[in-house]
Scaffold this motif. Structure first.
Motif, PDB file in Angstrom:
ATOM      1  N   GLN A 118     -40.964 -38.791 -32.650  1.00 45.80           N
ATOM      2  CA  GLN A 118     -40.861 -39.028 -31.214  1.00 45.80           C
ATOM      3  C   GLN A 118     -40.410 -37.744 -30.510  1.00 45.80           C
ATOM      4  OE1 GLN A 118     -37.675 -41.481 -29.424  1.00 45.80           O
ATOM      5  NE2 GLN A 118     -39.383 -42.782 -28.742  1.00 45.80           N
ATOM      6  N   GLY A 119     -39.479 -37.033 -31.115  1.00 49.59           N
ATOM      7  CA  GLY A 119     -39.013 -35.767 -30.554  1.00 49.59           C
ATOM      8  C   GLY A 119     -40.131 -34.740 -30.477  1.00 49.59           C
ATOM      9  N   ARG A 120     -40.940 -34.682 -31.510  1.00 45.63           N
ATOM     10  CA  ARG A 120     -42.080 -33.758 -31.513  1.00 45.63           C
ATOM     11  C   ARG A 120     -43.073 -34.108 -30.416  1.00 45.63           C
ATOM     12  NH1 ARG A 120     -42.664 -34.084 -37.916  1.00 45.63           N
ATOM     13  NH2 ARG A 120     -41.141 -32.479 -38.459  1.00 45.63           N
ATOM     14  N   ARG A 121     -43.354 -35.409 -30.264  1.00 43.44           N
ATOM     15  CA  ARG A 121     -44.270 -35.854 -29.210  1.00 43.44           C
ATOM     16  C   ARG A 121     -43.732 -35.468 -27.833  1.00 43.44           C
ATOM     17  NH1 ARG A 121     -44.769 -40.414 -32.328  1.00 43.44           N
ATOM     18  NH2 ARG A 121     -43.293 -41.583 -31.067  1.00 43.44           N
ATOM     19  N   ARG A 122     -42.438 -35.698 -27.636  1.00 45.70           N
ATOM     20  CA  ARG A 122     -41.825 -35.353 -26.350  1.00 45.70           C
ATOM     21  C   ARG A 122     -41.915 -33.856 -26.092  1.00 45.70           C
ATOM     22  NH1 ARG A 122     -36.655 -39.045 -26.277  1.00 45.70           N
ATOM     23  NH2 ARG A 122     -37.373 -40.557 -24.771  1.00 45.70           N
ATOM     24  N   LYS A 123     -41.676 -33.074 -27.119  1.00 46.21           N
ATOM     25  CA  LYS A 123     -41.731 -31.621 -26.974  1.00 46.21           C
ATOM     26  C   LYS A 123     -43.144 -31.173 -26.604  1.00 46.21           C
ATOM     27  CE  LYS A 123     -40.287 -27.432 -29.370  1.00 46.21           C
ATOM     28  NZ  LYS A 123     -39.723 -26.888 -30.599  1.00 46.21           N
ATOM     29  N   ARG A 124     -44.145 -31.745 -27.304  1.00 40.95           N
ATOM     30  CA  ARG A 124     -45.539 -31.417 -26.988  1.00 40.95           C
ATOM     31  C   ARG A 124     -45.887 -31.824 -25.563  1.00 40.95           C
ATOM     32  NH1 ARG A 124     -46.736 -33.269 -32.291  1.00 40.95           N
ATOM     33  NH2 ARG A 124     -47.383 -35.269 -31.446  1.00 40.95           N
ATOM     34  N   GLU A 125     -45.433 -33.019 -25.159  1.00 41.91           N
ATOM     35  CA  GLU A 125     -45.709 -33.503 -23.808  1.00 41.91           C
ATOM     36  C   GLU A 125     -45.060 -32.591 -22.771  1.00 41.91           C
ATOM     37  OE1 GLU A 125     -44.393 -37.559 -23.659  1.00 41.91           O
ATOM     38  OE2 GLU A 125     -45.950 -38.220 -25.044  1.00 41.91           O
ATOM     39  N   LYS A 126     -43.833 -32.163 -23.041  1.00 40.28           N
ATOM     40  CA  LYS A 126     -43.129 -31.291 -22.109  1.00 40.28           C
ATOM     41  C   LYS A 126     -43.852 -29.952 -21.985  1.00 40.28           C
ATOM     42  CE  LYS A 126     -38.622 -29.349 -21.097  1.00 40.28           C
ATOM     43  NZ  LYS A 126     -37.276 -29.100 -21.561  1.00 40.28           N
ATOM     44  N   LEU A 127     -44.258 -29.389 -23.125  1.00 36.95           N
ATOM     45  CA  LEU A 127     -44.995 -28.127 -23.100  1.00 36.95           C
ATOM     46  C   LEU A 127     -46.307 -28.278 -22.343  1.00 36.95           C
ATOM     47  CD1 LEU A 127     -44.461 -26.798 -26.747  1.00 36.95           C
ATOM     48  CD2 LEU A 127     -43.552 -25.816 -24.632  1.00 36.95           C
ATOM     49  N   TRP A 128     -46.999 -29.381 -22.578  1.00 37.75           N
ATOM     50  CA  TRP A 128     -48.265 -29.641 -21.908  1.00 37.75           C
ATOM     51  C   TRP A 128     -48.054 -29.748 -20.399  1.00 37.75           C
ATOM     52  CZ3 TRP A 128     -50.425 -33.948 -19.337  1.00 37.75           C
ATOM     53  CH2 TRP A 128     -51.796 -33.864 -19.127  1.00 37.75           C
ATOM     54  N   GLN A 129     -47.003 -30.453 -19.987  1.00 35.53           N
ATOM     55  CA  GLN A 129     -46.718 -30.593 -18.566  1.00 35.53           C
ATOM     56  C   GLN A 129     -46.382 -29.242 -17.937  1.00 35.53           C
ATOM     57  OE1 GLN A 129     -43.652 -33.579 -18.520  1.00 35.53           O
ATOM     58  NE2 GLN A 129     -45.118 -35.269 -18.451  1.00 35.53           N
ATOM     59  N   GLU A 130     -45.628 -28.422 -18.663  1.00 40.66           N
ATOM     60  CA  GLU A 130     -45.300 -27.088 -18.159  1.00 40.66           C
ATOM     61  C   GLU A 130     -46.560 -26.243 -18.010  1.00 40.66           C
ATOM     62  OE1 GLU A 130     -42.376 -25.574 -20.903  1.00 40.66           O
ATOM     63  OE2 GLU A 130     -40.824 -26.905 -20.128  1.00 40.66           O
ATOM     64  N   GLU A 131     -47.454 -26.345 -18.981  1.00 43.60           N
ATOM     65  CA  GLU A 131     -48.723 -25.613 -18.902  1.00 43.60           C
ATOM     66  C   GLU A 131     -49.544 -26.083 -17.708  1.00 43.60           C
ATOM     67  OE1 GLU A 131     -50.693 -26.038 -22.667  1.00 43.60           O
ATOM     68  OE2 GLU A 131     -49.220 -24.809 -23.711  1.00 43.60           O
ATOM     69  N   GLN A 132     -49.550 -27.380 -17.471  1.00 41.72           N
ATOM     70  CA  GLN A 132     -50.279 -27.920 -16.321  1.00 41.72           C
ATOM     71  C   GLN A 132     -49.706 -27.382 -15.018  1.00 41.72           C
ATOM     72  OE1 GLN A 132     -50.346 -32.263 -16.550  1.00 41.72           O
ATOM     73  NE2 GLN A 132     -52.553 -32.116 -16.528  1.00 41.72           N
ATOM     74  N   GLN A 133     -48.382 -27.342 -14.922  1.00 41.22           N
ATOM     75  CA  GLN A 133     -47.743 -26.831 -13.706  1.00 41.22           C
ATOM     76  C   GLN A 133     -48.070 -25.354 -13.495  1.00 41.22           C
ATOM     77  OE1 GLN A 133     -46.122 -28.489 -11.265  1.00 41.22           O
ATOM     78  NE2 GLN A 133     -46.743 -30.310 -12.383  1.00 41.22           N
ATOM     79  N   GLN A 134     -48.052 -24.574 -14.588  1.00 45.00           N
ATOM     80  CA  GLN A 134     -48.406 -23.152 -14.493  1.00 45.00           C
ATOM     81  C   GLN A 134     -49.856 -22.990 -14.043  1.00 45.00           C
ATOM     82  OE1 GLN A 134     -47.499 -21.603 -18.371  1.00 45.00           O
ATOM     83  NE2 GLN A 134     -45.393 -21.078 -17.817  1.00 45.00           N
ATOM     84  N   SER A 135     -50.744 -23.786 -14.614  1.00 47.24           N
ATOM     85  CA  SER A 135     -52.157 -23.719 -14.235  1.00 47.24           C
ATOM     86  C   SER A 135     -52.351 -24.079 -12.769  1.00 47.24           C
ATOM     87  CB  SER A 135     -52.993 -24.666 -15.100  1.00 47.24           C
ATOM     88  OG  SER A 135     -53.006 -24.238 -16.427  1.00 47.24           O
ATOM     89  N   LEU A 136     -51.647 -25.084 -12.323  1.00 49.62           N
ATOM     90  CA  LEU A 136     -51.741 -25.510 -10.929  1.00 49.62           C
ATOM     91  C   LEU A 136     -51.254 -24.392 -10.008  1.00 49.62           C
ATOM     92  CD1 LEU A 136     -52.260 -27.679  -8.787  1.00 49.62           C
ATOM     93  CD2 LEU A 136     -49.930 -28.484  -9.181  1.00 49.62           C
ATOM     94  N   ARG A 137     -50.105 -23.799 -10.333  1.00 51.16           N
ATOM     95  CA  ARG A 137     -49.593 -22.695  -9.513  1.00 51.16           C
ATOM     96  C   ARG A 137     -50.580 -21.532  -9.494  1.00 51.16           C
ATOM     97  NH1 ARG A 137     -44.690 -24.398 -11.812  1.00 51.16           N
ATOM     98  NH2 ARG A 137     -44.804 -22.834 -13.452  1.00 51.16           N
ATOM     99  N   TYR A 138     -51.201 -21.247 -10.632  1.00 50.06           N
ATOM    100  CA  TYR A 138     -52.184 -20.164 -10.706  1.00 50.06           C
ATOM    101  C   TYR A 138     -53.396 -20.474  -9.831  1.00 50.06           C
ATOM    102  CZ  TYR A 138     -55.723 -16.956 -12.437  1.00 50.06           C
ATOM    103  OH  TYR A 138     -56.711 -16.015 -12.513  1.00 50.06           O
ATOM    104  N   MET A 139     -53.863 -21.719  -9.898  1.00 48.76           N
ATOM    105  CA  MET A 139     -55.016 -22.112  -9.083  1.00 48.76           C
ATOM    106  C   MET A 139     -54.691 -21.990  -7.593  1.00 48.76           C
ATOM    107  SD  MET A 139     -56.347 -25.376 -11.340  1.00 48.76           S
ATOM    108  CE  MET A 139     -57.340 -26.083 -10.058  1.00 48.76           C
TER     109      MET A 139
END
Length: 173
Positions: A83-104
């Motif tokens: 569960q911790g690994r899933r949360r970590k992956r989800e958090k990283l994915w969300q951070e990547e999405q936010q970075q991509s959005l800011r870049y766009m």
């Protein structure tokens, strides 16, 4: 009945014995998970997942290699780590999405293009809502096609698009 006998009966397929065995260990597992999660609801969820997993895997339990309680603790610990690994992956994915959005947004600004408010509203939607909405209103797919693409019922696709539109309209004022 002794735990040892309950284990033997459970291994032979006796569901009542397995139920009784798991009831004996439920609080033990819950208290352990409560200590490692420090979160009562998460501990409860993981305890229930542990019990389900132990029901599914009871045939793999080897009485000679570990105590039943140790076997349950192993299952519980692995579920917590997963569960911790899933949360970590989800958090990283969300951070990547936010970075991509800011870049766009930055890229649109540099090219002197407007960043449509609707795109900001779309970012507020969950993936379950955003994808069907985009498929319907940007690409023109039918509800039947959306259902097929997402492996959901046609009615579910229609409902998700409806609720997503409602939310976007609310966001846009």
């Amino acid at each position: 009945m002794e735990e040892h006998e309950l284990i033997r009966q459970a291994l032979r397929g006796d569901h009542a014995a397995l139920s009784q065995l798991l009831q004996l260990h439920y609080d033990f597992v819950y208290k352990y998970l409560l200590k490692i999660t420090m979160h009562p609801a998460m501990a409860e969820d993981l305890t229930q997942e542990t019990m389900i997993k132990s029901i599914e895997k009871i045939s793999l339990y080897n009485e000679k290699s570990s105590k039943f309680s140790s076997w349950l603790m192993t299952i519980a610990t692995r579920l917590y780590i997963d569960q911790g690994r899933r949360r970590k992956r989800e958090k990283l994915w969300q951070e990547e999405q936010q970075q991509s959005l800011r870049y766009m947004q930055w890229q649109a600004g540099n090219q002197h293009e407007d960043w449509p408010d609707v795109l900001n509203a779309l970012t507020e939607l969950s993936e379950d809502s955003r994808i069907p909405l985009i498929l319907k209103h940007y690409y023109g797919y039918t509800y039947e096609e959306i259902g097929s693409i997402l492996a959901i019922a046609e009615g579910t696709a229609k409902s998700r698009v409806h609720h997503a539109l409602k939310q976007v309209r609310k966001e846009l004022g």
